[in-house]
Design an enzyme around this catalytic site. Sequence first.
Site, short mmCIF file in Angstrom:
data_model
loop_
_atom_site.label_atom_id
_atom_site.label_comp_id
_atom_site.label_asym_id
_atom_site.label_seq_id
_atom_site.Cartn_x
_atom_site.Cartn_y
_atom_site.Cartn_z
CB SER A 114 -0.83 0.17 1.11
OG SER A 114 -1.67 -1.19 1.40
CD GLU B 3 -3.78 -1.35 -10.98
OE1 GLU B 3 -2.78 -0.50 -11.20
OE2 GLU B 3 -3.39 -2.62 -10.58
CG LEU C 269 -29.48 -18.23 -2.36
CD1 LEU C 269 -29.68 -17.11 -3.64
CD2 LEU C 269 -31.00 -18.57 -1.85
N GLY D 268 -4.53 -1.48 -5.01
CA GLY D 268 -4.97 -0.54 -4.00
C GLY D 268 -5.88 -1.38 -3.25
C1 LIG Z 1 -3.44 -12.05 -6.78
C2 LIG Z 1 -2.56 -10.68 -6.74
C3 LIG Z 1 -2.02 -10.17 -7.77
C4 LIG Z 1 -1.36 -8.82 -7.64
N1 LIG Z 1 -0.66 -8.34 -8.64
C5 LIG Z 1 0.30 -7.19 -8.60
C6 LIG Z 1 0.89 -6.83 -9.49
O1 LIG Z 1 0.58 -7.33 -10.80
N2 LIG Z 1 1.90 -6.05 -9.47
C7 LIG Z 1 2.07 -5.39 -8.15
O2 LIG Z 1 2.86 -4.49 -7.98
N3 LIG Z 1 1.35 -5.62 -6.93
C8 LIG Z 1 0.39 -6.84 -7.32
N4 LIG Z 1 -0.61 -7.14 -6.34
C9 LIG Z 1 0.02 -6.50 -4.93
C10 LIG Z 1 -1.18 -6.02 -4.17
O3 LIG Z 1 -1.27 -4.60 -5.12
C11 LIG Z 1 -0.86 -5.54 -2.90
O4 LIG Z 1 -1.08 -6.95 -2.36
C12 LIG Z 1 -1.69 -4.70 -2.17
O5 LIG Z 1 -1.57 -3.33 -2.88
C13 LIG Z 1 -1.76 -4.48 -0.71
O6 LIG Z 1 -0.58 -4.52 -0.38
P1 LIG Z 1 0.23 -5.19 0.72
O7 LIG Z 1 -0.05 -6.75 0.38
O8 LIG Z 1 1.67 -5.18 0.88
O9 LIG Z 1 -0.74 -5.11 2.09
P2 LIG Z 1 -0.13 -4.10 3.17
O10 LIG Z 1 0.06 -2.89 2.37
O11 LIG Z 1 0.67 -4.66 4.29
O12 LIG Z 1 -1.70 -3.70 3.83
C14 LIG Z 1 -2.10 -4.95 4.99
C15 LIG Z 1 -3.26 -4.38 5.54
O13 LIG Z 1 -3.22 -2.90 5.85
C16 LIG Z 1 -4.36 -1.87 5.59
N5 LIG Z 1 -3.48 -0.77 5.21
C17 LIG Z 1 -2.49 -0.42 4.74
N6 LIG Z 1 -2.16 0.88 4.82
C18 LIG Z 1 -3.52 1.49 5.60
C19 LIG Z 1 -3.75 2.92 5.59
N7 LIG Z 1 -3.02 3.80 5.32
N8 LIG Z 1 -4.99 2.86 6.22
C20 LIG Z 1 -5.91 2.00 6.44
N9 LIG Z 1 -5.53 0.65 5.96
C21 LIG Z 1 -4.25 0.44 5.73
C22 LIG Z 1 -4.51 -2.58 4.09
O14 LIG Z 1 -5.98 -2.10 3.63
C23 LIG Z 1 -4.51 -4.08 4.40
O15 LIG Z 1 -5.84 -4.27 4.85
C24 LIG Z 1 -1.21 -8.25 -6.33
C25 LIG Z 1 -1.60 -9.14 -5.06
C26 LIG Z 1 -2.32 -10.12 -5.50
C27 LIG Z 1 -2.86 -10.88 -4.16
#
Ligand SMILES: Cc1cc2nc3c(=O)[nH]c(=O)nc-3n(C[C@H](O)[C@H](O)[C@H](O)COP(=O)(O)OP(=O)(O)OC[C@H]3O[C@@H](n4cnc5c(N)ncnc54)[C@H](O)[C@@H]3O)c2cc1C
Length: 382
Positions: free
Chosen positions: A135, A245, A340, A367
Amino acid sequence: MQRTIFTEEHQMFRDSVRHFVEKEIVPYYDQWEKDGIVSRDLWLKAGQQGFLGFNVPEEYGGAGVDDYCYSAIFAEETTRVGAVSAGSGIGLHNDIVIPYILAYANEEQKRRWLPGMCRGELITAIAMTEPNTGSDLAAVRTTAERRGDEYILNGQKTFITNGILSDVVIVVAKTDPTLGHKGISLLIVERGMEGFKRGRNLEKVGMKAQDTAELSFEDARVPVSNLLGEEGKGFYYLMRQLARERLNVAVGATAACEAALDMTLEYCKERTAFGQKIGSFQNSRFKLAEMKTEIEIGRVFVDRCIEELNAGTLTPEVAAMAKWWTTDLQKRVVDQCVQLYGGYGYMLEYPIARAYLDARVQSIYAGTNEIMKEIIGRSMGV
Ligand SMILES: Cc1cc2nc3c(=O)[nH]c(=O)nc-3n(C[C@H](O)[C@H](O)[C@H](O)COP(=O)(O)OP(=O)(O)OC[C@H]3O[C@@H](n4cnc5c(N)ncnc54)[C@H](O)[C@@H]3O)c2cc1C
């Protein structure tokens, strides 16, 4: 309600996508889900049919039609048959990566990459997320240090869609780690470059046919001629492109809701319990009616967003609204549909069970939905 965004030409295009999906995706999809990846052939066939790079000008091998309706139709038709993870890789290529190339690549780069991207010979990915940050994009740790006419790239990326198949990857890296988000740049890393390694194809809850992988860069040598746009502008470029996106996810979510409701309605009309069709219980009718209502409301909003995107007026906050609301709806809808179906809803041989697994990620990637609400909230001045 009648959808008003499509013309007769769009309808003809939908027919050809539907035919393509039935012929080139449906028969192979179970195998691709087992393999955890689609075949490269699918990409080549999609390229031959003109389904890649709709918005790429003809001089670079595309269809030259800057109309998001074509992308929406492709996503809707793959989702309709439950082949979400085949459609999403192509969606990422068409609607996320190619727009960066069109917007920020120089003439030489466009000529180098776009024709292969349109033919399906060059599959693309975008690598933002790292093991320690998703994030908080400004906190990426991957670095690109300039030495002469090369960047030396070091770092790790994870969860990268098309991670195994990709030939061309946009990598988000810090060219000046002292400048925070102002030190972020976008580099194009190509298959076979020294120091570029792929990790595992990650095993996921759903989206089984989508290759999602780890990538790593160990003193990878990237020519300066592979810098996309200007050094230090990467974060700004990312912020500008993310609305599209997010709309992509909303389009898929709405189509997934419609597909889930359609199949569940059929099931409710056939299955009996206590001597009557399960759809005739008041609870079932009310659930179906509620879902139908919410999906229609979501559909109108998403179609309006498509018009705004085409007009160049879709704001990040409106795209964020569409993303969080439709994906939350999708999760609720598929969950109620599984209910269902009763026990059959839990069996993977039933498409509704797979739709349930595929839905979960929608509020996480592109996101998270919490970040969407942050974007909307900030736009309200709070
Ligand atoms: C199947 C899949 C495909 C993907 N494809 C790509 C891709 O092609 N390229 C790429 O770059 N990434 C990709 N991603 C990554 C995806 O975009 C990230 O997993 C996502 O942005 C969340 O980041 P994170 O997993 O690090 O979670 P974190 O950022 O660690 O977040 C963990 C939790 O904390 C919450 N959180 C974090 N910050 C805040 C805040 N400021 N306020 C409130 N809550 C917050 C989040 O909402 C979440 O619930 C993919 C992910 C998956 C699962």
